[in-house]
Design a protein around this motif. Structure first.
Motif, short mmCIF file in Angstrom:
data_model
loop_
_atom_site.label_atom_id
_atom_site.label_comp_id
_atom_site.label_asym_id
_atom_site.label_seq_id
_atom_site.Cartn_x
_atom_site.Cartn_y
_atom_site.Cartn_z
N ARG A 140 16.49 -2.89 -11.05
CA ARG A 140 15.39 -3.16 -10.32
C ARG A 140 15.58 -2.81 -8.83
N GLU A 141 14.65 -1.91 -8.41
CA GLU A 141 14.71 -1.26 -6.91
C GLU A 141 13.15 -1.37 -6.31
N PRO A 142 13.23 -1.81 -4.85
CA PRO A 142 12.24 -1.87 -3.90
C PRO A 142 11.63 -0.56 -3.68
N TYR A 143 10.33 -0.58 -3.39
CA TYR A 143 9.54 0.53 -2.65
C TYR A 143 8.38 -0.07 -1.77
N THR A 144 8.08 0.73 -1.13
CA THR A 144 6.82 0.62 -0.24
C THR A 144 5.51 1.06 -0.86
N PRO A 145 4.41 0.48 -1.37
CA PRO A 145 3.50 1.14 -1.70
C PRO A 145 2.32 1.38 -0.64
N SER A 146 1.56 2.72 -1.07
CA SER A 146 0.79 3.29 -0.11
C SER A 146 -0.41 2.12 0.37
N PRO A 147 -1.03 2.09 1.54
CA PRO A 147 -2.26 1.23 1.89
C PRO A 147 -3.38 1.49 0.97
N GLU A 148 -3.50 2.64 0.52
CA GLU A 148 -4.47 2.94 -0.68
C GLU A 148 -4.45 2.45 -1.59
N VAL A 186 0.36 -9.75 -0.25
CA VAL A 186 1.72 -9.04 0.17
C VAL A 186 1.75 -8.81 1.72
N GLY A 187 0.62 -9.10 2.61
CA GLY A 187 0.68 -9.07 4.21
C GLY A 187 0.83 -7.91 4.65
N ASP A 188 1.36 -7.76 6.04
CA ASP A 188 1.34 -6.42 6.61
C ASP A 188 2.65 -5.45 6.42
N ASN A 189 3.81 -6.03 5.48
CA ASN A 189 4.80 -5.31 5.17
C ASN A 189 5.07 -5.52 3.75
N PRO A 190 4.28 -4.61 2.83
CA PRO A 190 4.38 -4.65 1.50
C PRO A 190 5.56 -4.15 0.86
N VAL A 191 6.12 -4.95 -0.09
CA VAL A 191 7.23 -4.43 -0.70
C VAL A 191 6.98 -4.83 -2.20
N LEU A 192 6.97 -3.75 -2.91
CA LEU A 192 6.90 -3.96 -4.65
C LEU A 192 7.94 -3.45 -5.14
N TYR A 193 8.40 -3.65 -6.40
CA TYR A 193 9.41 -3.49 -7.43
C TYR A 193 9.01 -2.70 -8.55
N ARG A 194 10.22 -1.75 -9.01
CA ARG A 194 10.02 -1.26 -10.20
C ARG A 194 11.42 -0.98 -10.80
#
Length: 578
Positions: A472-480, A491-499
């Motif tokens: 499992r690793e984090p990544y920053t999704p695009s605003p779009e 997610v707020g202003d500093n979004p972090v998702l995982y894959r």
């Protein structure tokens, strides 16, 4: 090495002389020793320390007019190319694919002149085979890297298939016969190697956490696929000539008619594997190239989960617990086949069972045995369907009843009437969402006022794959992406998702295991009033979400933000419209 492609020993000596690897005197000494002890000249030259093993093999390649691949060249093979040939064929013929292009498939072989091997490889890969020469030892070492795993107790698939060599000629003949000798076939399916092969297919599926095994005939091959975490994967391709024997062996285990191949059949059997008891449901279906067989693996221990482990959020869990601890009402679980409805109902029954309650179920089939619950197996062929079984249960003074599925108006009417006369009733329906259960009952012919009065909670659910914890690793999704998914508030202003990156633990899929997402639709007084007013499903759903109902999509996105699953997995299962 076979004399069939060794050529004259003089030729090997000449090759060595031409390259300056030997002198005339050394060659004469080697030839003299060969006359004394026998054997191949190449081996004698190695024994006399005149050539290295590597040089001998390179010269043999030159002698045969076939390119030689050294062990060093085989250290970094492309595993995806190598696995174009199944393990049992690779080991049987000591052959590994190393390159594929327009001209064909280049395969390193210990015997590049083996016509049978090249023909089998060509038929399986549907490619022209371009053989190159390699040492048997180096090929075996490479195969151990490409196929490292072994199944405890039952060997690898190539070992199992290797044991079938004694009966493969007869099995090949069976494919071409218009009339199959059933007595002979019955003997063959009881052969120990064939039993081991079928056992391997099942045990391997259990080891890989598969829920279903698909045995699929094609024109020139047999495909075996496993459904793992809800997705089908190609696993192995046994030879086509084993098709009828494998199918017949499974039929014998499920007590089906092996002579009947024109009609679908259904059966089941139980096996014990490593202190676990597994039920297997078997379904056969005649197709153009033979019978397709699907086995559903039912692990009795996997059905009973604590309600907290199912994946319900806090509010949904509170609503569901409140509904199932009442003394009357109808609780409905909905979703497609394989979405975990049975697990939900079994877990609910296990949660509320007690010595003071008489709990009776009618199921088809009984998938899990629960201590303290009296379970009835439906038998529609002899007249014991859900409706008749339901009526009989009502004469058994029950407190709680579970009926496997509401399939018709008669069963629906009995369920509604029972829930309105002091019984708590559990059942399932096949609809797309929780609100669809209300629409479905009304369309069956149940009056809206009865539906509104009887149904307490409708629970729609799906199973989604979890991200593998090992990779499992984090990544920053695009605003779009955040905007399109409508999850900015989560997610707020500093979004972090995982894959999942993909690793050995998860077979490079990035996923391991599954969890549920849920839509809990509770019918309160306001929703009940809308149903009685014949309001449209859209209006009712809007009201329910306004009052806090979480949709399947929202439930899934919560798990994305929590790092439990991925955006791609939720979009595979449901859409924003859900």
């Amino acid at each position: 090495m076979s004399k069939e492609y060794m050529g004259e020993v003089k030729q090997l000596g000449e090759c060595a002389l031409e390259e300056g690897l030997l002198t005339e005197v050394q060659l004469e000494q080697a030839l003299k020793r060969q006359k004394e002890v026998g054997g191949y000249l190449g081996d004698i030259l190695v024994d006399m320390w005149l050539l290295t093993e590597e040089t001998k093999l390179r010269l043999l390649g030159k002698q045969m007019g076939v390119p030689y691949i050294s062990p060093k060249d085989m250290e970094h093979l492309d595993a995806n190319i190598a696995r174009l040939v199944p393990q049992y064929l690779a080991r049987k013929y000591h052959a590994i694919p190393i390159k594929r292009d327009r001209t064909g498939l280049t395969v390193v072989m210990a015997n590049p002149f083996d016509v049978v091997a090249k023909d089998d490889l060509r038929k399986f890969t549907r490619s022209e085979i371009l053989p190159v020469f390699g040492s048997k030892k180096a090929i075996e070492e490479a195969l151990e890297i490409i196929y490292p795993q072994k199944e405890e107790g039952i060997g690898t698939i190539h070992e199992v298939l290797g044991d079938l060599s004694n009966i493969q000629v007869e099995l090949r003949r069976e494919i071409d016969d218009s009339i199959v000798d059933i007595l002979k076939l019955e003997e063959q399916v009881r052969e120990a190697p064939l039993i081991r092969l079928v056992n391997y297919i099942i045990a391997n599926a259990v080891d890989k956490r598969a829920s279903d095994i698909h045995i699929e005939p094609a024109e020139d091959r047999l495909n075996i696929r496993y459904r793992i975490d809800g997705v089908l994967y190609d696993i192995m391709n046994p030879p086509k000539y084993l098709q009828m024997a494998i199918t017949s062996r499974i039929k014998v285990m499920a007590q089906l008619d092996i002579a009947e191949r024109r009609l679908p059949q259904d059966g089941r059997f139980t096996i014990r594997l490593e202190h676990r008891e597994l039920d297997l449901r078997v379904s056969t279906l005649p197709t153009q190239f033979g019978e397709k067989v699907v086995l559903r693996l039912l692990d009795k221990g996997s059905f009973l989960l604590g309600l907290e482990q199912m994946g319900l959020d806090d509010e949904g869990l509170k609503i569901f617990k409140e509904a199932i601890t009442r003394t009357y009402g109808l609780i409905l679980a909905t979703g497609p086949t394989g979405s975990g409805k049975s697990t939900t109902l079994y877990s609910a029954l296990d949660y509320i069972k007690s010595p003071e309650k008489n709990i009776v179920t009618i199921e088809d089939p009984v998938e899990c045995q629960i201590t303290g619950v009296y379970q009835v197996q439906a038998h529609p062929k002899i007249g014991l369907d859900f409706a008749r079984g339901f009526r009989s249960i009502l004469r058994q003074d029950p407190d709680i009843i579970m009926v496997g599925e509401i399939r018709d108006l008669e069963t629906a009417e009995i369920a509604i009437r029972s829930s309105l006369t002091g019984h708590l009733v559990f059942s399932t329906l096949h609809t797309n969402d929780a609100l669809g259960t209300i629409v479905r009952l009304i369309n069956m012919g149940i009056e809206p006022f009865l539906v509104a009065s009887a149904v307490r909670v409708a629970l729609a659910q799906r199973l989604i794959r979890r991200i593998c914890e090992e990779c499992r690793e984090p990544y920053t999704p695009s605003p779009e992406l955040i905007e399109r998914l409508m999850i900015h508030d989560m997610v707020g202003d500093n979004p972090v998702l995982y894959r999942g990156r993909g690793c050995k633990h998860c077979n490079n899929t990035g996923y391991y295991g599954r969890i549920g997402i849920y839509e809990v639709f509770a019918i309160n007084s306001e929703i009940r009033e809308l149903i009685l007013q014949y309001k449209s499903p859209g209006v009712i759903k809007s009201k329910a979400t306004e009052m806090g109902m979480t949709t399947l999509y929202q439930s899934g996105m919560k798990k994305v933000v929590q790092g439990i699953t991925t955006v791609e997995e939720i979009l595979r299962i449901c859409t924003e419209e859900d």
